[in-house]
Structure formats: C-alpha cells, structure tokens
Write a protein that holds these residues in place. Structure first.
Motif, mmCIF file in Angstrom:
data_model
loop_
_atom_site.group_PDB
_atom_site.id
_atom_site.type_symbol
_atom_site.label_atom_id
_atom_site.label_comp_id
_atom_site.label_asym_id
_atom_site.label_seq_id
_atom_site.Cartn_x
_atom_site.Cartn_y
_atom_site.Cartn_z
ATOM 1 N N THR A 4 0.894 -1.022 0.033
ATOM 2 C CA THR A 4 0.019 -0.044 0.153
ATOM 3 C C THR A 4 1.176 1.258 0.035
ATOM 4 O OG1 THR A 4 -1.783 -1.141 1.380
ATOM 5 C CG2 THR A 4 -1.767 1.366 1.264
ATOM 6 N N LYS A 79 -4.064 -2.885 -8.054
ATOM 7 C CA LYS A 79 -5.319 -2.059 -7.479
ATOM 8 C C LYS A 79 -4.853 -0.808 -6.456
ATOM 9 C CE LYS A 79 -8.943 -5.737 -7.722
ATOM 10 N NZ LYS A 79 -8.811 -5.680 -9.140
ATOM 11 N N GLU A 80 -3.477 -1.173 -5.750
ATOM 12 C CA GLU A 80 -3.112 -0.062 -4.810
ATOM 13 C C GLU A 80 -2.512 0.888 -5.909
ATOM 14 O OE1 GLU A 80 -3.582 0.049 -1.787
ATOM 15 O OE2 GLU A 80 -4.867 -1.657 -1.638
ATOM 16 N N LYS A 83 -5.717 3.224 -6.735
ATOM 17 C CA LYS A 83 -6.216 4.024 -5.387
ATOM 18 C C LYS A 83 -4.868 5.171 -5.361
ATOM 19 C CE LYS A 83 -8.524 0.113 -3.182
ATOM 20 N NZ LYS A 83 -8.171 -1.013 -2.311
ATOM 21 N N ARG A 84 -3.917 4.739 -5.302
ATOM 22 C CA ARG A 84 -2.996 6.120 -5.067
ATOM 23 C C ARG A 84 -2.913 6.872 -6.354
ATOM 24 N NH1 ARG A 84 -1.060 8.232 -0.662
ATOM 25 N NH2 ARG A 84 -0.217 10.091 -1.459
ATOM 26 N N LEU A 86 -5.727 7.981 -7.970
ATOM 27 C CA LEU A 86 -6.733 9.052 -7.632
ATOM 28 C C LEU A 86 -6.346 9.718 -6.364
ATOM 29 C CD1 LEU A 86 -9.548 9.754 -8.484
ATOM 30 C CD2 LEU A 86 -10.541 7.873 -6.900
ATOM 31 N N LYS A 87 -5.857 9.328 -5.496
ATOM 32 C CA LYS A 87 -5.453 10.116 -4.491
ATOM 33 C C LYS A 87 -4.427 11.241 -4.758
ATOM 34 C CE LYS A 87 -5.984 7.134 -0.174
ATOM 35 N NZ LYS A 87 -7.292 7.507 -0.184
ATOM 36 N N SER A 97 -16.213 13.347 -6.927
ATOM 37 C CA SER A 97 -16.293 11.876 -6.196
ATOM 38 C C SER A 97 -16.768 10.757 -7.232
ATOM 39 C CB SER A 97 -16.878 11.634 -4.647
ATOM 40 O OG SER A 97 -18.318 12.142 -4.931
ATOM 41 N N GLU A 101 -14.873 7.757 -8.608
ATOM 42 C CA GLU A 101 -15.264 6.240 -8.546
ATOM 43 C C GLU A 101 -15.054 5.406 -9.923
ATOM 44 O OE1 GLU A 101 -18.691 5.830 -6.524
ATOM 45 O OE2 GLU A 101 -18.296 7.087 -4.739
ATOM 46 N N LEU A 104 -11.574 5.302 -10.876
ATOM 47 C CA LEU A 104 -10.934 4.415 -10.083
ATOM 48 C C LEU A 104 -11.188 2.891 -10.640
ATOM 49 C CD1 LEU A 104 -9.295 3.260 -7.612
ATOM 50 C CD2 LEU A 104 -11.265 3.398 -6.185
ATOM 51 N N GLU A 108 -8.477 0.382 -11.875
ATOM 52 C CA GLU A 108 -8.349 -1.045 -11.059
ATOM 53 C C GLU A 108 -8.569 -2.164 -12.085
ATOM 54 O OE1 GLU A 108 -9.665 -0.288 -6.512
ATOM 55 O OE2 GLU A 108 -11.239 -0.579 -7.829
#
Length: 175
Positions: A4, A79-80, A83-84, A86-87, A97, A101, A104, A108
């Motif tokens: 992560t 997948k991580e 997520k990162r 998008l962050k 948001s 989504e 993301l 993913e």
C-alpha cells in the motif's frame, strides 16, 4: 501494508527495455525524443520505478501526443496503484467523487500487478484519451480528456507531489 505504501508510486515499464520503449513510442509519436531525463521514484529508502517522458522532437505539450514510461523496480499491487493514482489527482484539486469512482474502477480493471522489470506505458493519444500498455500490449483505455489531463499531471503538472521528478522529466532547471 508495504504494498500500500509503495502504491503511491504509480504506473508504467519491463525488462525488454529500450526495444519495447522504442517500438511503442515510435508507434504513437512522429520523431520521438526523450524530453528531459529519466527520473527515479524513491520512497523512503526503496527504489520504486524509473520514469521517462517522450514527445515529438523532445518538446512536451500536454495537448499533443506523448508517452510516459515507467520501469518498475519492485512489486506493487495494481489495485493499490489505482487507488494511489486517484489520491494524487485529489491532492491536485480534483474533487468529483462520482467521476473519481468511475476512473478508479477503470484503473483497477486496467493496472496489472507489477514486479521488478515490469514496463508500463501511458500514452496521451492525438484524440486526448489515455491508453495503457504493458510492454507492447494494450491493456486499457480511458476515453475522457479530463482523466488524461489529471492522470498525467500526477507527474507533469505544476501541483505534483514530486516537483523534482517533474523537473527531471521535463528538463526544467530546479529552483
């Protein structure tokens, strides 16, 4: 947990090295040249990936085709990475948001797990979309010009969390 943390360190490259890079870059860019220099992403004391940017005649424009190549130096979960990614977009001001989504989910679905030697490429197409390749194989596409801008701004935008990397990739003098 370790994966992560490292996922912060995004996307894209494989050990076929220059041959894969050259073939793919030539497919999308006329007279491609590396823009700045290769930059290494290091997190704490771990080398995560080497990034390189290619554009026509080595002149980057966010509105023209280019290729961002990442050569991974360690294992990361796809997948991580998504997520990162998008962050990192959110850190630069993206705050939709529901759109996030959707992006993301596409990332993913697209981003593979990577290991040392994996090469991934992000291509900004002439149409303003983003295509992702693992070596020479198309692994996904996001047909949204806003995604294209925000995704590549993770590395190339003025609000990047890695300004030294941006400067190296773009061949800018650091302050």
């Amino acid at each position: 947990m370790q994966k992560t943390i490292f996922a912060f360190l995004m996307l894209l490259f494989s050990a076929q090295g220059f041959a894969s890079t050259s073939t793919l870059v030539n497919q999308f860019i006329e007279n491609p040249q590396q823009v700045g220099k290769t930059s290494r992403m290091t997190y704490l004391f771990w080398d995560v990936y080497d990034a390189s940017l290619y554009a026509p005649q080595g002149a980057y424009s966010q509105d023209q085709p280019f290729v961002l190549a990442l050569h991974y130096l360690r294992e990361l979960d796809g997948k991580e990475i998504a997520k990162r990614s998008l962050k990192e977009m959110e850190k630069q001001g993206f705050n939709n948001s529901s759109q996030g989504e959707r992006w993301l989910a596409e990332m993913e679905k697209t981003f593979p797990n990577v290991s040392k030697g994996t090469m991934l490429f992000g291509v900004r197409t002439p149409e303003g979309t983003t295509q992702f390749y693992q070596d020479k194989k198309l692994i996904g596409e996001v047909k949204d010009s806003e995604f294209t801008t925000r995704f590549f701004n993770i590395w190339l935008g003025e609000k990047t969390s890695e300004p030294a990397m941006r400067a190296e990739l773009l061949g800018l003098k650091q302050k």
